[in-house]
Scaffold this active site. Sequence first.
Site, mmCIF file in Angstrom:
data_model
loop_
_atom_site.group_PDB
_atom_site.id
_atom_site.type_symbol
_atom_site.label_atom_id
_atom_site.label_comp_id
_atom_site.label_asym_id
_atom_site.label_seq_id
_atom_site.Cartn_x
_atom_site.Cartn_y
_atom_site.Cartn_z
ATOM 1 N N PHE A 154 8.083 23.341 -25.656
ATOM 2 C CA PHE A 154 7.206 22.191 -25.390
ATOM 3 C C PHE A 154 6.422 22.342 -24.094
ATOM 4 O O PHE A 154 5.388 21.698 -23.916
ATOM 5 C CB PHE A 154 8.031 20.889 -25.349
ATOM 6 C CG PHE A 154 8.726 20.638 -24.038
ATOM 7 C CD1 PHE A 154 8.034 20.050 -22.978
ATOM 8 C CD2 PHE A 154 10.057 20.983 -23.837
ATOM 9 C CE1 PHE A 154 8.651 19.824 -21.758
ATOM 10 C CE2 PHE A 154 10.687 20.768 -22.620
ATOM 11 C CZ PHE A 154 9.974 20.184 -21.576
ATOM 12 N N LYS A 178 4.918 28.501 -34.914
ATOM 13 C CA LYS A 178 5.725 27.285 -35.052
ATOM 14 C C LYS A 178 5.806 26.677 -33.659
ATOM 15 O O LYS A 178 6.640 27.057 -32.839
ATOM 16 C CB LYS A 178 7.121 27.641 -35.581
ATOM 17 C CG LYS A 178 7.845 26.527 -36.336
ATOM 18 C CD LYS A 178 8.039 25.271 -35.546
ATOM 19 C CE LYS A 178 9.152 25.344 -34.551
ATOM 20 N NZ LYS A 178 9.211 24.140 -33.658
ATOM 21 N N GLU A 181 7.758 20.752 -31.703
ATOM 22 C CA GLU A 181 7.459 19.499 -32.427
ATOM 23 C C GLU A 181 7.223 18.343 -31.458
ATOM 24 O O GLU A 181 6.818 17.261 -31.856
ATOM 25 C CB GLU A 181 8.575 19.184 -33.425
ATOM 26 C CG GLU A 181 9.953 18.872 -32.817
ATOM 27 C CD GLU A 181 10.771 20.131 -32.487
ATOM 28 O OE1 GLU A 181 10.199 21.144 -32.049
ATOM 29 O OE2 GLU A 181 12.007 20.059 -32.647
ATOM 30 N N SER A 231 14.783 27.586 -24.729
ATOM 31 C CA SER A 231 16.003 27.546 -23.919
ATOM 32 C C SER A 231 16.910 28.729 -24.276
ATOM 33 O O SER A 231 16.821 29.290 -25.375
ATOM 34 C CB SER A 231 16.721 26.225 -24.175
ATOM 35 O OG SER A 231 17.015 26.121 -25.556
ATOM 36 N N CYS A 286 9.178 27.252 -16.761
ATOM 37 C CA CYS A 286 10.245 28.275 -16.715
ATOM 38 C C CYS A 286 10.169 29.059 -15.420
ATOM 39 O O CYS A 286 11.101 29.771 -15.074
ATOM 40 C CB CYS A 286 10.132 29.202 -17.907
ATOM 41 S SG CYS A 286 8.606 30.119 -17.868
ATOM 42 N N GLU A 386 20.379 24.726 -15.856
ATOM 43 C CA GLU A 386 18.922 24.592 -15.801
ATOM 44 C C GLU A 386 18.601 23.111 -16.025
ATOM 45 O O GLU A 386 18.865 22.568 -17.096
ATOM 46 C CB GLU A 386 18.252 25.431 -16.891
ATOM 47 C CG GLU A 386 16.739 25.320 -16.824
ATOM 48 C CD GLU A 386 16.013 26.003 -17.982
ATOM 49 O OE1 GLU A 386 16.519 26.013 -19.111
ATOM 50 O OE2 GLU A 386 14.910 26.511 -17.729
#
Length: 503
Positions: A154, A178, A181, A231, A286, A386
Site C-alpha cells: 500500500f 496485483k 487493495e 511485509s 520501507c 517494524e
Amino acid sequence: MDDMSTTTIEHWRGGQRWPGSGERFGDVYDPATGRVARQVALASGADVDAVVADAVVAGREWAAASLSRRTGVLFAFREALHRRREDVAAAITAEHGKVLDDALGEVQRGLEVVEFACGAPHLLKGGFSDGVSTGVDVYSIRQPLGVVAVISPFNFPAMVPLWFVPVAIACGNAVVLKPSEKDPSASLVLAELWAEAGLPPGVFSVVHGDKVAVDALLEHPDVKAASFVGSTPVARYVYERGTAHGKRVQALGGAKNHMVVLPDADLEAAADAAVSAGFGSAGERCMAISVIVAVDPVADGLVPLISSRMGSLRTGDGRRNCDMGPLVTGAHRDKVSSYVDAGAAAGASLVVDGRDVVPDGDADGFWLGPTLFDRVTPDMSIYTEEIFGPVLSVVRVPTYDDALALVNANPYGNGTAIFTHDGGAARRFQREVEVGMVGINVPIPVPMAYYSFGGWKSSLFGDTHAHGVEGVHFFTRGKVVTSRWPDPGAPRAGVDLGFPRHS
Ligand code: NAD
C-alpha cells in the site's frame, strides 16, 4: 484518473476496465476523513485465470516486437506519465493519505525507472565471440520470461509497481499487477497511460484482490515469475509458495532502518535528516528511519534538536499543504498507537507524544502525530518490531562498535545511514554493515533507477534486487548459441565421437 467518484474500482483486462466475476469487494478509505470512499473488486481465481490467459497471448506477440517498437512505447509512456503525474499523485493522496508533494515525489522516482527502461536495449545486448573454434562463433542473447506477476504494497501505490513494470515490459514480458487493495486507484491511472502510449491490450493488466488473487497468481503454471514487495511474513510466504511452483521470485520484505550518529556529526543536519526520514509519509516507508543510534555523548544534544523540529510539523489532510498526512487505515493507526502505549509502559522516555495531535483535517481521519522516544532498549517491542508509522526511537550506545553490533544483530537489512564528518569511520561502516542500502550523511539512500534496490537478510527473499541491471536480469533468461558456418572451401570435419574440443 477519469473519475475518482466511481464507486467500484474494477480490474484492467484487454486494455479496458473489467468488472470480473468475483463477488467479494473491499472497502477503500479516504484516510483523511476516515470514510469509505469506494469499493474495490476482489478477484476470484477464475478472474486471475482469465487475465493470465489474455496475457499469455498478448505476451507472445510482445516478445516478438522489435526493440525499437518496445522503446517507442516506453518513451510515449514516459511522456504520458509526466503529463498526468498530478492525476497519479491525487489518486495516491486520496487513498493512501500521504501529502500531495510527497505523492508527486513518489511519481518522480517511478518516472526515473521508466527512463531507465527506455535504455534497456543497451542492457539486452548479448556478447559475441568470433571464431572460438574453426568456423565456430558463440553469442549470448537474453529472452523474456512470458507472463510475470507484480504484487505491490500500500505504501507506494505508483512507485513500487513502476520499479518492475517498465523493466519487465521493456524486456518483452506481459505483466499482471496485483496492487494493494487499500489504495488500488493509482494502478488504473498507470493502466490508462500504458494504453495511451500504444502498449497492446493484454501486455499490462491489473487484477485487484487479496490473498485469493495472490495465491492464484503464485500457483498459475503460465505465470513465470513474481516480483513482490510487502511485509516480511508475506514476502517469505510468497517466496516459498512461488518457488515451490517453479517460479522465479524476488520478494522484498519489511525493514527497521537505523541511523547511526557519531559524536563528530553535524547535529543540526542529523536532526533535520532524522525528522525528514522518520516522519515523511507518516513513517510508512520501507526506507524510513525508525531508530536513531546515538553514540555517546551525542543523544543529549541531538534529542532536543529533533524534538524542537517536530514541534513545527503540521499533521493533517494531505490536500492542505500539511507536512504529514494520516495513516492508511483506522486499524493501522490503532496498531501504531498501541506501540506508543507499549513503549511508554516498557519504560522508554516519551519525549513527544503523537497521540495528542491536533490535526488540520476531519476529526474522523486516521491521525497520529509524530512521536519520539528516547532511552529505548533493544528488548522493547518499539525496537524489535517494524512499526511502520511516525514513531522514532533513540537508542543510546557507548561506542561505534556497539552501534555496528546493534545494526548487524537486527534481522532486517533494508537501509541504514551513518552521520559523521570522519570519512574513515564512514568507509569502515559502509564495509562492515550488513544492510543492502547504505547512506553516508544521507538518511534515505534509495538507489537511482540504474542501480538496483533491495535489502539483505529478512528484507529480501531471493537473489535479485529491483530495477537496474539486476531488474533486467530478473525479467530475462540467458541463452548461449554456438554456431558453425564453415568456410565454403574448407574440408568437412567428418564424424568424431569425442567430446567437442576446440581446434
Ligand atoms: P502486506 O504484506 O500486508 O501486503 C503486500 C501485498 O501482499 C498486498 O498486495 C496484499 O494484498 C498482499 N497480501 C497481504 N497479505 C497476504 C497474504 N496473507 N497472502 C498473500 N498475499 C497477501 O504489506 P503492506 O502492509 O501493503 O505494505 C507495508 C509493508 O511493505 C511494510 O512491511 C514495508 O516495510 C514493506 N515494504 C517493503 C519495501 C521494500 O522495498 N523492502 C518497500 C515498500 C514496502
